[in-house]
Design a protein around this motif. Sequence first.
Motif, PDB file in Angstrom:
ATOM      1  N   HIS A 143     -14.277 -49.095 -11.063  1.00  0.00           N
ATOM      2  CA  HIS A 143     -12.825 -49.007 -11.142  1.00  0.00           C
ATOM      3  C   HIS A 143     -12.201 -50.162 -11.938  1.00  0.00           C
ATOM      4  N   ASP A 189      -1.218 -43.609 -15.942  1.00  0.00           N
ATOM      5  CA  ASP A 189      -1.092 -44.685 -14.971  1.00  0.00           C
ATOM      6  C   ASP A 189      -0.301 -44.201 -13.755  1.00  0.00           C
ATOM      7  N   ILE A 229      -6.479 -43.865  -4.214  1.00  0.00           N
ATOM      8  CA  ILE A 229      -6.006 -44.869  -5.178  1.00  0.00           C
ATOM      9  C   ILE A 229      -6.017 -46.259  -4.548  1.00  0.00           C
ATOM     10  N   THR A 279      -8.416 -49.291  -5.789  1.00  0.00           N
ATOM     11  CA  THR A 279      -7.786 -50.543  -6.234  1.00  0.00           C
ATOM     12  C   THR A 279      -8.296 -51.720  -5.411  1.00  0.00           C
ATOM     13  N   LEU A 288     -10.365 -54.995  -6.784  1.00  0.00           N
ATOM     14  CA  LEU A 288      -9.910 -56.366  -6.545  1.00  0.00           C
ATOM     15  C   LEU A 288     -10.973 -57.181  -5.814  1.00  0.00           C
ATOM     16  N   HIS A 304      -6.361 -60.972  -9.793  1.00  0.00           N
ATOM     17  CA  HIS A 304      -5.480 -60.222 -10.694  1.00  0.00           C
ATOM     18  C   HIS A 304      -4.043 -60.532 -10.286  1.00  0.00           C
ATOM     19  N   ILE A 312      -0.701 -56.906 -10.424  1.00  0.00           N
ATOM     20  CA  ILE A 312      -0.938 -55.592  -9.837  1.00  0.00           C
ATOM     21  C   ILE A 312       0.389 -54.855  -9.752  1.00  0.00           C
ATOM     22  N   ILE A 340      -2.438 -49.510 -13.020  1.00  0.00           N
ATOM     23  CA  ILE A 340      -3.457 -48.744 -12.287  1.00  0.00           C
ATOM     24  C   ILE A 340      -3.617 -47.407 -12.993  1.00  0.00           C
TER      25      ILE A 340
END
Length: 162
Positions: A70, A95, A118, A122, A126, A145, A148, A153
């Motif tokens: 991912h 996105d 999702i 995510t 991370l 990150h 975000i 995404i």
Amino acid sequence: MSVARRRFRIIKEIAEGGFGKVYLAEQISHDGFSRIVAVKLLHAKWSSHDEVVKRTRDEARLLGLIRHQHIVKVEDLTSIDSKCAIVMEYLEGCDLKCMMSFLKEKELEFPRSALFEIILATASALDAAYNGRPLQGGEPLRVIHRDIKPSNILMNTVNDIF
């Protein structure tokens, strides 16, 4: 646009941010091999700012060490027309911001199962950036990150979700 031993044919712009643009491009090697890639090209106005160029290169180098389903794969760090460029795998999809706007416009709710998928993907990405170890070995990278948001995404399996 060209670099030593290969060239890039820009097909279209696919995104823009404060520091650069991302293009869909064809990468063509000196022997005629070609493939579709995404190229993140630093805006010309930032090319002479050493700190911005350094951060862009650091981003590419770190992403080049991370392998996760991912997280977009960085293939190369180069210079195109004297501008810092990150060559990445191209992922088709949209996105999350675009998807949320589309659903709101159609007065549809976001399917809960899709939201959970999702969020899970995510969080997994991370976690891999922070706790994952490079394939080359060594300590976890501890990458955080700091941007975000739904527009960062990408969902490339939209048909599987809806």
